[in-house]
Design a protein around this motif. Structure first.
Motif, PDB file in Angstrom:
ATOM      1  N   GLU A 241       1.379  -1.182   0.213  1.00  0.00           N
ATOM      2  CA  GLU A 241      -0.312  -0.187   0.611  1.00  0.00           C
ATOM      3  C   GLU A 241       0.165   0.868  -0.119  1.00  0.00           C
ATOM      4  OE1 GLU A 241      -3.439   2.611   3.027  1.00  0.00           O
ATOM      5  OE2 GLU A 241      -1.687   1.036   3.862  1.00  0.00           O
ATOM      6  N   VAL A 242       0.746   1.756  -0.530  1.00  0.00           N
ATOM      7  CA  VAL A 242       1.463   3.612  -1.004  1.00  0.00           C
ATOM      8  C   VAL A 242       0.258   4.921  -1.027  1.00  0.00           C
ATOM      9  CG1 VAL A 242       3.815   3.027  -1.822  1.00  0.00           C
ATOM     10  CG2 VAL A 242       1.983   2.923  -3.125  1.00  0.00           C
ATOM     11  N   SER A 243      -0.417   5.235   0.427  1.00  0.00           N
ATOM     12  CA  SER A 243      -1.866   5.816   0.285  1.00  0.00           C
ATOM     13  C   SER A 243      -0.962   7.609  -0.011  1.00  0.00           C
ATOM     14  CB  SER A 243      -1.693   5.957   1.635  1.00  0.00           C
ATOM     15  OG  SER A 243      -0.497   6.560   2.731  1.00  0.00           O
ATOM     16  N   GLY A 244       0.812   8.019  -0.320  1.00  0.00           N
ATOM     17  CA  GLY A 244       0.694   9.015  -0.477  1.00  0.00           C
ATOM     18  C   GLY A 244       1.356   9.468   0.843  1.00  0.00           C
ATOM     19  N   GLY A 245       0.675   8.836   2.352  1.00  0.00           N
ATOM     20  CA  GLY A 245       0.799   9.644   3.302  1.00  0.00           C
ATOM     21  C   GLY A 245       2.381   9.204   3.747  1.00  0.00           C
ATOM     22  N   LEU A 246       2.872  10.169   4.978  1.00  0.00           N
ATOM     23  CA  LEU A 246       4.754   9.109   5.920  1.00  0.00           C
ATOM     24  C   LEU A 246       4.137   7.794   5.733  1.00  0.00           C
ATOM     25  CD1 LEU A 246       6.879  10.007   6.711  1.00  0.00           C
ATOM     26  CD2 LEU A 246       5.493  11.302   9.058  1.00  0.00           C
ATOM     27  N   ASP A 247       3.557   7.187   6.994  1.00  0.00           N
ATOM     28  CA  ASP A 247       3.710   5.842   7.422  1.00  0.00           C
ATOM     29  C   ASP A 247       3.917   5.071   6.131  1.00  0.00           C
ATOM     30  OD1 ASP A 247       3.012   7.147  10.372  1.00  0.00           O
ATOM     31  OD2 ASP A 247       1.000   6.938   9.357  1.00  0.00           O
ATOM     32  N   SER A 248       2.604   4.890   5.075  1.00  0.00           N
ATOM     33  CA  SER A 248       2.836   4.130   4.479  1.00  0.00           C
ATOM     34  C   SER A 248       4.063   4.100   3.253  1.00  0.00           C
ATOM     35  CB  SER A 248       1.941   3.640   3.100  1.00  0.00           C
ATOM     36  OG  SER A 248       1.532   5.589   2.521  1.00  0.00           O
ATOM     37  N   SER A 249       4.517   5.664   3.490  1.00  0.00           N
ATOM     38  CA  SER A 249       6.106   5.888   2.448  1.00  0.00           C
ATOM     39  C   SER A 249       7.040   5.406   3.319  1.00  0.00           C
ATOM     40  CB  SER A 249       6.017   8.161   2.294  1.00  0.00           C
ATOM     41  OG  SER A 249       4.908   7.660   1.626  1.00  0.00           O
ATOM     42  N   ILE A 250       6.812   5.329   4.533  1.00  0.00           N
ATOM     43  CA  ILE A 250       8.193   5.134   5.098  1.00  0.00           C
ATOM     44  C   ILE A 250       8.506   3.571   4.843  1.00  0.00           C
ATOM     45  CG2 ILE A 250       9.023   4.478   7.925  1.00  0.00           C
ATOM     46  CD1 ILE A 250       8.206   6.700   8.250  1.00  0.00           C
ATOM     47  N   PRO A 274     -11.664  16.066  -2.294  1.00  0.00           N
ATOM     48  CA  PRO A 274      -9.612  17.069  -2.457  1.00  0.00           C
ATOM     49  C   PRO A 274      -8.635  15.997  -1.333  1.00  0.00           C
ATOM     50  CG  PRO A 274     -10.966  18.405  -3.097  1.00  0.00           C
ATOM     51  CD  PRO A 274     -11.954  17.158  -2.426  1.00  0.00           C
ATOM     52  N   GLU A 275      -9.527  16.035  -0.165  1.00  0.00           N
ATOM     53  CA  GLU A 275      -8.709  15.570   1.299  1.00  0.00           C
ATOM     54  C   GLU A 275      -8.193  13.901   1.230  1.00  0.00           C
ATOM     55  OE1 GLU A 275     -12.759  16.072   2.372  1.00  0.00           O
ATOM     56  OE2 GLU A 275     -12.069  16.811   1.533  1.00  0.00           O
ATOM     57  N   SER A 276      -9.527  13.572   0.426  1.00  0.00           N
ATOM     58  CA  SER A 276      -9.210  11.493   0.061  1.00  0.00           C
ATOM     59  C   SER A 276      -8.992  11.736  -1.347  1.00  0.00           C
ATOM     60  CB  SER A 276     -10.196  10.951   0.214  1.00  0.00           C
ATOM     61  OG  SER A 276     -11.422  11.429  -1.052  1.00  0.00           O
ATOM     62  N   ASP A 277      -7.587  12.550  -1.840  1.00  0.00           N
ATOM     63  CA  ASP A 277      -7.472  11.980  -2.901  1.00  0.00           C
ATOM     64  C   ASP A 277      -5.462  12.543  -2.956  1.00  0.00           C
ATOM     65  OD1 ASP A 277      -5.975  11.717  -5.566  1.00  0.00           O
ATOM     66  OD2 ASP A 277      -7.478  12.570  -6.720  1.00  0.00           O
ATOM     67  N   GLU A 278      -5.105  11.657  -2.409  1.00  0.00           N
ATOM     68  CA  GLU A 278      -3.322  11.832  -1.799  1.00  0.00           C
ATOM     69  C   GLU A 278      -2.232  11.543  -3.828  1.00  0.00           C
ATOM     70  OE1 GLU A 278      -2.416  10.841   2.413  1.00  0.00           O
ATOM     71  OE2 GLU A 278      -3.564   9.435   1.828  1.00  0.00           O
ATOM     72  N   ASP A 513      -7.660  12.091   4.145  1.00  0.00           N
ATOM     73  CA  ASP A 513      -8.666  12.285   5.354  1.00  0.00           C
ATOM     74  C   ASP A 513      -9.869  11.495   5.134  1.00  0.00           C
ATOM     75  OD1 ASP A 513     -11.086  12.158   6.610  1.00  0.00           O
ATOM     76  OD2 ASP A 513     -10.696  14.365   7.922  1.00  0.00           O
ATOM     77  N   MET A 514     -10.612  10.102   4.583  1.00  0.00           N
ATOM     78  CA  MET A 514     -11.403   9.575   4.262  1.00  0.00           C
ATOM     79  C   MET A 514     -13.075  10.248   4.714  1.00  0.00           C
ATOM     80  SD  MET A 514     -10.047   7.873   1.735  1.00  0.00           S
ATOM     81  CE  MET A 514      -8.948   6.852   0.954  1.00  0.00           C
ATOM     82  N   THR A 515     -13.344  10.491   6.083  1.00  0.00           N
ATOM     83  CA  THR A 515     -14.026  11.253   6.251  1.00  0.00           C
ATOM     84  C   THR A 515     -14.976  11.327   5.951  1.00  0.00           C
ATOM     85  OG1 THR A 515     -13.008  11.818   8.823  1.00  0.00           O
ATOM     86  CG2 THR A 515     -15.515  12.559   8.129  1.00  0.00           C
ATOM     87  N   ARG A 516     -15.746  12.543   4.820  1.00  0.00           N
ATOM     88  CA  ARG A 516     -16.339  12.305   4.094  1.00  0.00           C
ATOM     89  C   ARG A 516     -16.980  11.426   3.280  1.00  0.00           C
ATOM     90  NH1 ARG A 516     -16.582  17.783   0.117  1.00  0.00           N
ATOM     91  NH2 ARG A 516     -14.413  17.864   0.105  1.00  0.00           N
ATOM     92  N   LEU A 517     -15.983  10.603   2.987  1.00  0.00           N
ATOM     93  CA  LEU A 517     -16.213   9.183   1.988  1.00  0.00           C
ATOM     94  C   LEU A 517     -17.125   8.266   3.242  1.00  0.00           C
ATOM     95  CD1 LEU A 517     -13.733   8.101   0.465  1.00  0.00           C
ATOM     96  CD2 LEU A 517     -14.939   9.508  -0.815  1.00  0.00           C
ATOM     97  N   TYR A 518     -16.602   7.867   3.663  1.00  0.00           N
ATOM     98  CA  TYR A 518     -17.398   7.386   5.080  1.00  0.00           C
ATOM     99  C   TYR A 518     -19.230   7.862   5.120  1.00  0.00           C
ATOM    100  CZ  TYR A 518     -13.111   4.475   5.180  1.00  0.00           C
ATOM    101  OH  TYR A 518     -12.015   4.076   4.708  1.00  0.00           O
TER     102      TYR A 518
END
Length: 590
Positions: A241-250, A274-278, A513-518
């Motif tokens: 998984e590569v979300s574009g965030g720090l954790d998966s990038s590490i 916008p917030e769920s597209d990284e 942030d996936m809040t709006r998707l959920y």
């Protein structure tokens, strides 16, 4: 990883005939359901199946079931000379992985069960007809054959609905026993648990003189590399998984540093907000690591009675499986390229310390008092929280040595609780630490849920290296002001991996942030969810406040007040109660 069933004969000659009949039947059923059956000695055997089936490692009189890896540089605990469990304390320091253990005594009879500190492999045990049974999953064929006389415990159900740490809480079922991670369960199963590892013990070094920044960064890099290399080496090929965030990038950078050829698919999901597209950050990562990620839409589908029933067959409510359409899509994509395992960055928020708040300054104050006001990182932390250092100091003087409040999930749709929750065993000694370290420990309890079943896990082995023991112990041992170096969330991680990652990810201030998707998922499902909850079993058991739910479960109310996550939690619990009431009432279960 895959699932297992452990069956061992207990003492009791009068039950020998029943033992033989049941054990033969269970072994036959296990093979019929594509599980491999392996003898463990006199009267004991293991059935293993699913992706990356569990293996057996013998360590003295213990059989460790699952993935067992050697620590690169273990630190063995000091044990009292008369400690009867000293060997087991050293065992979980020498090895890490995803495993449970069964100890055999005289005549090959089981004497104890063990669960590794990560909690990555579930262990639910019970006795029947002179047999000890322990399983990672509630196989329908197993329960049909055993016909256990279990009951749903209403009081525990009530508490679990409100408990943000429910993943590590006791089972809601009366009958079986689930030893928490890091414990030994002596037999019989009603014997007292023995804690051989706790986050509090692992966090004790954070109260000692602090290491230098470069030493702390080196510890973190070594721990992450050990966890990623170890889990990646269990089998190949892999997906990551590569979300574009720090954790998966590490995690991705550590995979590339190890063996990039083992990864057959780099996978990203993007939402339509916008917030769920990284993908902007993903592009920088791809260029830096020289990888070619596949970015696919984050799928969602309305909840239905059938979909919620499908995620409710486990021993615990399916909170990790609510994103079914997305998880099912990824399972198909991963299997299509021939991979059977997925490496993720899940758990990094809690372990690497996402919460760079005033709590961190309180931890600093406990260690340094008024000298904290001279700390450059403290000034950065205050600025990031839009507060002054003097405001932080006033809060710290008031809170530094006070007891931490109990965590409880606010739930306006439930009736008032009949009694307070018992604290989780891992947070019983958290008052020894400041509030930021205490919340990190609580977050570790929650991270156990990262390993629970989902729509992915029947087909793909999901591996979460940032929740693995080497990383957990490294981060717990460091003071929170070091983990938030520069007053930043995950500041030490940003510093430790700055040479491996693009600057836009290292310096990134926002977070996906996936809040709006959920929220949309709940909106799309509301025509089903509203009557299903208002007329459901939680309401029938007197747990749901039907009047409050009637007002809250409308599109207008959800748009103005939110509360989507609470609705999803209720849906998972409602589905679980309905499923298990039907299962336990069925003729085959009596």
């Amino acid at each position: 990883m895959g699932d297992y069933l452990l069956v061992c004969a207990l003492d009791g000659e009068e039950e020998a005939r029943g033992q033989a009949s049941l054990t033969r039947r269970l072994a036959r059923l296990a093979r019929a359901h594509d599980m491999d059956v392996t003898e463990l000695g006199p009267g004991g055997w293991l059935a293993a199946g699913g992706p990356c089936p569990a293996r057996v490692t013998t360590v003295s009189n213990w059989r460790l079931v699952g993935d067992v890896l050697n620590r690169r540089a273990p630190t063995l605990p000091a044990c009292a000379p008369d400690d009867p469990w000293a060997y087991e304390r050293k065992l979980v320091a020498r090895f890490w992985g995803r495993y449970i253990g069964v100890q055999f005594g005289p005549r090959g009879r089981p004497t104890a069960l063990l669960r590794d500190p990560s909690g990555a492999l579930e262990c639910v045990a019970w006795t029947q007809d002179g047999l000890l049974l322990a399983a990672s999953a509630a196989f329908p064929w197993l329960l049909d054959a055993c016909r256990p006389r279990w009951l749903i415990n209403r009081a525990r159900l009530d508490l679990a609905l409100r408990d943000p740490l429910a993943a590590g809480a006791p089972l809601i079922l009366d009958g079986p026993v689930a030893p928490p991670p890091g414990t030994v369960q002596p037999l019989p199963l009603d014997a007292s648990l023995v804690e051989i590892w706790t986050p509090g013990l692992a966090a004790r070094p954070s109260l000692e003189p602090w290491p230098g920044i470069e030493e702390a960064a080196a510890r973190l890099r070594e721990a992450v590399d050990e966890a990623v290399t170890g889990l990646a080496g269990l089998s190949a090929p892999l997906a990551a998984e590569v979300s574009g965030g720090l954790d998966s990038s590490i995690v991705a950078a550590a995979l590339v540093k190890g063996d990039r050829k083992a990864v057959r698919l780099w996978l990203n999901a993007h939402g339509d907000t916008p917030e769920s597209d990284e993908r902007l950050y993903l592009a920088g990562l791809a260029a830096r690591l020289d990888i070619a990620p596949a970015s696919v839409p984050h799928l969602r589908a309305p909840m239905t009675c059938e979909s919620l029933d499908a995620l409710s067959a486990g021993f615990r409510p399916g909170l990790n499986a609510l994103d079914q359409a997305h998880q099912t899509d990824w399972a198909h994509r991963i299997r299509a390229v021939g991979a059977e395992a997925l490496m993720t960055g899940r758990g990094g928020d809690a372990i690497l310390l996402q919460n760079a708040t005033a709590d961190v300054f309180v931890d600093l104050w406990r260690a340094r008092g008024w000298r904290s006001l001279l700390d450059a990182d403290a000034r950065e932390l205050a600025a990031a929280n839009e507060a002054s250092l003097w405001t932080f100091a006033l809060q710290a003087r008031r809170r530094a040595w006070s007891a931490h409040p109990r965590l409880q999930r606010p739930h306006a749709l439930l009736k008032p609780a009949a009694r307070l929750m018992e604290p989780h065993p891992w947070v019983r000694d958290w008052d020894d630490f400041g509030p930021a370290k205490a919340l990190q420990i609580a977050g570790l309890v929650d991270s156990v849920a990262r390993h629970e079943p989902s729509a992915l896990t029947p087909f793909v082995d999901v591996r979460n290296p940032l929740c693995a023991q080497p990383v957990v112990e490294a981060c717990l041992s460091l003071p929170t002001p070091i983990l938030t170096l520069g007053g930043r969330d995950r500041g030490l991680a940003r510093h430790a991996f700055r040479d491996r990652l693009p600057i836009e990810i290292i310096e990134r201030r926002s977070k996906g942030d996936m809040t709006r998707l959920y929220g949309r998922l709940v909106h799309d499902s509301l025509d089903f969810l509203r009557p299903w909850l208002l007329e459901g079993r939680l309401a029938g058991l007197g747990l749901l406040d039907v009047q409050a739910a009637d007002v809250a479960l409308t599109r207008d109310a959800l748009l103005w007040r939110g509360g989507y996550s609470a609705v999803m939690v209720l849906a998972a619990f409602e589905g679980w109660v309905r499923h298990w009431e039907a299962r336990l009432a069925a003729p085959a279960a009596r």
